[in-house]
Scaffold this active site. Structure first.
Site, PDB file in Angstrom:
ATOM      1  N   ILE A 135     -30.357 -30.418 -27.181  1.00 41.27           N
ATOM      2  CA  ILE A 135     -29.786 -31.380 -28.127  1.00 41.27           C
ATOM      3  C   ILE A 135     -30.356 -31.176 -29.517  1.00 41.27           C
ATOM      4  O   ILE A 135     -29.933 -31.835 -30.459  1.00 41.27           O
ATOM      5  CB  ILE A 135     -30.005 -32.843 -27.678  1.00 41.27           C
ATOM      6  CG1 ILE A 135     -31.481 -33.080 -27.348  1.00 41.27           C
ATOM      7  CG2 ILE A 135     -29.115 -33.177 -26.489  1.00 41.27           C
ATOM      8  CD1 ILE A 135     -31.809 -34.540 -27.117  1.00 41.27           C
ATOM      9  N   GLY A 136     -31.309 -30.297 -29.660  1.00 38.75           N
ATOM     10  CA  GLY A 136     -31.858 -30.087 -30.990  1.00 38.75           C
ATOM     11  C   GLY A 136     -32.649 -28.803 -31.086  1.00 38.75           C
ATOM     12  O   GLY A 136     -33.119 -28.283 -30.085  1.00 38.75           O
ATOM     13  N   ASP A 137     -32.750 -28.319 -32.296  1.00 40.02           N
ATOM     14  CA  ASP A 137     -33.455 -27.070 -32.532  1.00 40.02           C
ATOM     15  C   ASP A 137     -34.231 -27.232 -33.825  1.00 40.02           C
ATOM     16  O   ASP A 137     -33.740 -26.939 -34.897  1.00 40.02           O
ATOM     17  CB  ASP A 137     -32.422 -25.933 -32.625  1.00 40.02           C
ATOM     18  CG  ASP A 137     -33.077 -24.597 -32.893  1.00 40.02           C
ATOM     19  OD1 ASP A 137     -34.321 -24.523 -32.866  1.00 40.02           O
ATOM     20  OD2 ASP A 137     -32.347 -23.630 -33.133  1.00 40.02           O
ATOM     21  N   GLY A 138     -35.435 -27.750 -33.709  1.00 39.77           N
ATOM     22  CA  GLY A 138     -36.215 -28.049 -34.908  1.00 39.77           C
ATOM     23  C   GLY A 138     -37.291 -27.019 -35.163  1.00 39.77           C
ATOM     24  O   GLY A 138     -37.317 -25.965 -34.530  1.00 39.77           O
ATOM     25  N   VAL A 155     -35.221 -28.913 -28.228  1.00 40.54           N
ATOM     26  CA  VAL A 155     -35.270 -30.231 -27.587  1.00 40.54           C
ATOM     27  C   VAL A 155     -34.166 -30.297 -26.532  1.00 40.54           C
ATOM     28  O   VAL A 155     -33.017 -29.949 -26.805  1.00 40.54           O
ATOM     29  CB  VAL A 155     -35.079 -31.365 -28.616  1.00 40.54           C
ATOM     30  CG1 VAL A 155     -35.188 -32.717 -27.932  1.00 40.54           C
ATOM     31  CG2 VAL A 155     -36.096 -31.262 -29.733  1.00 40.54           C
ATOM     32  N   ASP A 185     -43.077 -35.357 -42.677  1.00 48.60           N
ATOM     33  CA  ASP A 185     -41.715 -34.818 -42.587  1.00 48.60           C
ATOM     34  C   ASP A 185     -40.691 -35.935 -42.356  1.00 48.60           C
ATOM     35  O   ASP A 185     -39.848 -35.851 -41.465  1.00 48.60           O
ATOM     36  CB  ASP A 185     -41.643 -33.764 -41.491  1.00 48.60           C
ATOM     37  CG  ASP A 185     -40.472 -32.801 -41.684  1.00 48.60           C
ATOM     38  OD1 ASP A 185     -39.824 -32.859 -42.754  1.00 48.60           O
ATOM     39  OD2 ASP A 185     -40.204 -32.006 -40.775  1.00 48.60           O
ATOM     40  N   PHE A 229     -40.375 -27.069 -34.461  1.00 51.64           N
ATOM     41  CA  PHE A 229     -41.407 -26.900 -33.435  1.00 51.64           C
ATOM     42  C   PHE A 229     -40.872 -26.252 -32.170  1.00 51.64           C
ATOM     43  O   PHE A 229     -41.626 -25.872 -31.290  1.00 51.64           O
ATOM     44  CB  PHE A 229     -42.018 -28.257 -33.053  1.00 51.64           C
ATOM     45  CG  PHE A 229     -42.515 -29.030 -34.224  1.00 51.64           C
ATOM     46  CD1 PHE A 229     -43.701 -28.683 -34.846  1.00 51.64           C
ATOM     47  CD2 PHE A 229     -41.791 -30.098 -34.712  1.00 51.64           C
ATOM     48  CE1 PHE A 229     -44.155 -29.396 -35.944  1.00 51.64           C
ATOM     49  CE2 PHE A 229     -42.246 -30.807 -35.806  1.00 51.64           C
ATOM     50  CZ  PHE A 229     -43.416 -30.462 -36.430  1.00 51.64           C
ATOM     51  N   GLY A 230     -39.579 -26.186 -32.025  1.00 50.92           N
ATOM     52  CA  GLY A 230     -38.994 -25.620 -30.820  1.00 50.92           C
ATOM     53  C   GLY A 230     -37.739 -26.371 -30.431  1.00 50.92           C
ATOM     54  O   GLY A 230     -37.226 -27.180 -31.200  1.00 50.92           O
ATOM     55  N   LYS A 239     -39.368 -31.813 -25.556  1.00 52.65           N
ATOM     56  CA  LYS A 239     -39.533 -30.877 -26.678  1.00 52.65           C
ATOM     57  C   LYS A 239     -40.381 -29.718 -26.198  1.00 52.65           C
ATOM     58  O   LYS A 239     -41.542 -29.891 -25.854  1.00 52.65           O
ATOM     59  CB  LYS A 239     -40.198 -31.616 -27.847  1.00 52.65           C
ATOM     60  CG  LYS A 239     -40.271 -30.817 -29.106  1.00 52.65           C
ATOM     61  CD  LYS A 239     -40.537 -31.690 -30.306  1.00 52.65           C
ATOM     62  CE  LYS A 239     -39.360 -31.617 -31.252  1.00 52.65           C
ATOM     63  NZ  LYS A 239     -39.544 -32.352 -32.486  1.00 52.65           N
TER      64      LYS A 239
HETATM   65  N1  LIG Z   1     -36.288 -38.656 -28.277  1.00 53.96           N
HETATM   66  C1  LIG Z   1     -35.065 -38.221 -28.597  1.00 53.96           C
HETATM   67  N2  LIG Z   1     -33.978 -38.902 -28.181  1.00 53.96           N
HETATM   68  C2  LIG Z   1     -32.740 -38.467 -28.518  1.00 53.96           C
HETATM   69  N3  LIG Z   1     -32.479 -37.385 -29.257  1.00 53.96           N
HETATM   70  C3  LIG Z   1     -33.529 -36.671 -29.708  1.00 53.96           C
HETATM   71  C4  LIG Z   1     -34.870 -37.038 -29.397  1.00 53.96           C
HETATM   72  N4  LIG Z   1     -35.698 -36.145 -29.981  1.00 53.96           N
HETATM   73  C5  LIG Z   1     -34.915 -35.260 -30.620  1.00 53.96           C
HETATM   74  N5  LIG Z   1     -33.607 -35.566 -30.468  1.00 53.96           N
HETATM   75  C6  LIG Z   1     -32.467 -34.833 -31.029  1.00 53.96           C
HETATM   76  O1  LIG Z   1     -32.852 -33.503 -31.260  1.00 53.96           O
HETATM   77  C7  LIG Z   1     -32.656 -33.191 -32.620  1.00 53.96           C
HETATM   78  C8  LIG Z   1     -33.639 -32.126 -33.020  1.00 53.96           C
HETATM   79  O2  LIG Z   1     -34.924 -32.641 -33.100  1.00 53.96           O
HETATM   80  P1  LIG Z   1     -36.076 -31.775 -33.732  1.00 53.96           P
HETATM   81  O3  LIG Z   1     -37.179 -32.683 -34.072  1.00 53.96           O
HETATM   82  O4  LIG Z   1     -36.364 -30.625 -32.863  1.00 53.96           O
HETATM   83  O5  LIG Z   1     -35.396 -31.159 -35.037  1.00 53.96           O
HETATM   84  P2  LIG Z   1     -35.378 -31.698 -36.500  1.00 53.96           P
HETATM   85  O6  LIG Z   1     -35.763 -33.136 -36.532  1.00 53.96           O
HETATM   86  O7  LIG Z   1     -34.046 -31.347 -37.082  1.00 53.96           O
HETATM   87  O8  LIG Z   1     -36.456 -30.813 -37.214  1.00 53.96           O
HETATM   88  P3  LIG Z   1     -38.051 -30.971 -37.222  1.00 53.96           P
HETATM   89  O9  LIG Z   1     -38.558 -30.034 -36.178  1.00 53.96           O
HETATM   90  O10 LIG Z   1     -38.437 -30.561 -38.581  1.00 53.96           O
HETATM   91  O11 LIG Z   1     -38.392 -32.387 -36.884  1.00 53.96           O
HETATM   92  C9  LIG Z   1     -32.772 -34.508 -33.335  1.00 53.96           C
HETATM   93  O12 LIG Z   1     -32.175 -34.483 -34.581  1.00 53.96           O
HETATM   94  C10 LIG Z   1     -32.057 -35.432 -32.357  1.00 53.96           C
HETATM   95  O13 LIG Z   1     -30.661 -35.348 -32.538  1.00 53.96           O
HETATM   96 MG   LIG Z   2     -37.505 -33.873 -35.568  1.00 53.81          MG
END
Ligand SMILES: Nc1ncnc2c1ncn2[C@@H]1O[C@H](COP(=O)(O)OP(=O)(O)OP(=O)(O)O)[C@@H](O)[C@H]1O
Ligand SMILES: [Mg+2]
Ligand SMILES: *[C@@H]1O[C@H](CO)[C@@H](O)[C@H](O)[C@H]1NC(C)=O
Ligand SMILES: *[C@@H]1O[C@H](CO)[C@@H](O)[C@H](O)[C@H]1NC(C)=O
Length: 371
Positions: A88-91, A96, A217, A93-94, A110
């Site tokens: 659901i995410g690619d931030g 998600v 951040d 740190f890695g 994560k």
């Molecule tokens: N606890 C959670 N519940 C629901 N969705 C989540 C949760 N944690 C992360 N996500 C989803 O995953 C996405 C990516 O999160 P992530 O923190 O990896 O990336 P980011 O916020 O874009 O970058 P960064 O690593 O700089 O924080 C989020 O934007 C959100 O949509």
């Molecule tokens: Mg994030």
């Protein structure tokens, strides 16, 4: 010659023995596989009526390295071996993943990239600290899991996902009925205020801990929304660790384009609570205007600038209402409130960190906003 009757008796006796031995082996195998971990794991969670709020870091000790084989296998099952359709995410740190544990609780996992968090003892200490932090506007860390070089953080799953999508990825058109789960109506003004107040509360809490935590951040993708549109700040306490590990390799500071305070550009690396206040002010502008902080805006003929320059100019002309997100319903919008909102955002985004208010003061100002 053996008597045929004796032969029959002997062979039936032998097969009985064989079946018994087989049965005994199968039985003891079953007992063995059930014994370690997996049962206690699901019981520890099931105890709590699937209520996430009651899982504390102590109980998530089953994510402890000594049990990492078990917890990791649970995570492997829950994420279907980290299947890509669960991402659901690619931030920074890695990746998600959305995952469903065997007890039915949905979590966000994560998976930290390999170079993050080297030292095991520091990692554990850090995560114990973060896992014990509880506030209604912070995303709860439920546990962590270490297995070899892999490090996973397990968070409560926040239903409506990140604010970023609710601001920039909404549908104004009536979408087809079958896609109803994907439809994001533009947030109303009241909801935007509620979200901003929540973020301010969560940040103020982090900044006033005995050992204050600077987020480093703050941005709309690190603000998650629950079913009531209450804000939960994600990823607090991670940027500092990342930075320490990378400080010897690069001079890159934690932070995201558009949200970084001017002192970062001057080479000031130390993270301060006032840097968070600046990013928060930018977030306020983003939430009200629906514009991405990293995108340039035309501020006059032939001149582009950042969100903050644009906002300052319009505030100076007292045309604040013009800045409000075009997709938002203007119903019930009070101009005095909008002006005060942008005044607070400008206070937070002052170029001089000393002149910015602390988050505690921002919370007070925001609470006076709606009457
Ligand atoms: N606890 C959670 N519940 C629901 N969705 C989540 C949760 N944690 C992360 N996500 C989803 O995953 C996405 C990516 O999160 P992530 O923190 O990896 O990336 P980011 O916020 O874009 O970058 P960064 O690593 O700089 O924080 C989020 O934007 C959100 O949509
Ligand atoms: Mg994030
Ligand atoms: C579980 O639910 C029961 C009744 O539904 C309640 O009495 C009990 O307090 C709950 N336990 C926890 C840990 O929430
Ligand atoms: C920053 O704050 C100072 C002191 O309140 C004020 O004089 C100045 O105009 C502010 N600067 C900006 C850019 O808002």
């Amino acid at each position: 010659m053996i008597d045929p009757t004796l032969q029959a008796v002997l062979s039936s006796g032998a097969s009985f023995l064989l079946v018994t031995v087989l049965f005994a082996i199968v039985f003891s195998l079953c007992k063995l596989t059930k014994k370690p971990g997996s049962r206690t794991t699901s019981r520890a969670l099931a105890n709590h009526n699937s209520s996430l709020s009651s899982i504390t870091i102590d109980e998530s000790a089953y994510f402890d390295p000594s049990l990492s084989r078990i917890s990791m296998s649970e995570l492997v099952i829950a994420t279907r071996n980290f299947a890509s359709d669960g991402i659901i995410g690619d931030g920074s740190f890695g990746l998600v993943y959305k995952a469903r544990l065997s007890n039915g609780v949905t979590v966000a996992v994560k998976k930290l990239s390999e170079d993050a968090f080297q030292g095991l003892r520091e990692f554990k200490a850090e995560m114990e600290t973060l896992g014990n932090i509880r506030h209604g506007n912070l995303v709860k860390m439920l546990g962590y899991c270490v297995s070899g070089a892999d490090r996973m953080l397990i968070y409560e799953f926040i239903e409506k996902g990140c604010l970023d999508q609710w601001l920039h990825d909404t549908s104004t058109e009536g979408a087809p009925a079958w896609s109803s789960s994907m439809v994001r109506e533009p947030l109303g003004w009241e909801t935007r205020i509620k979200i901003i107040k929540g973020v301010a509360n969560g940040l103020s809490f982090l900044h006033t801990l005995d050992k204050p935590i600077v987020h480093r951040d703050i941005k709309s993708s690190n603000v998650l929304l629950d079913s009531e549109f209450e804000a939960h700040i994600a990823d607090f306490g991670l940027a500092r660790r990342m930075d320490e590990w990378h400080s010897h390799v690069s001079t890159q500071v934690a932070g995201t384009m558009g949200y970084m305070p001017p002192e970062y550009k001057d080479g000031v690396m130390a993270a301060t609570v006032k840097a968070d206040v600046y990013s928060f002010g930018i977030l306020m502008l983003e939430v009200a205007t629906g514009r991405r902080p990293s995108w340039p805006i035309k501020i006059e003929e032939g001149k582009e600038g950042g969100l903050i320059e644009w906002a300052r100019r319009i505030v100076a002309k007292e045309r604040q209402l013009q800045m409000i997100d075009a997709s938002m319903s203007k119903e019930g919008l009070r101009e005095a409130e909008v002006r005060e909102y942008f005044r607070i955002a400008c206070l937070c985004t002052n170029d001089t960190s000393r002149d910015r208010p602390y988050m505690g003061e921002v919370v007070k100002l925001l609470n006076q906003l709606s009457t």
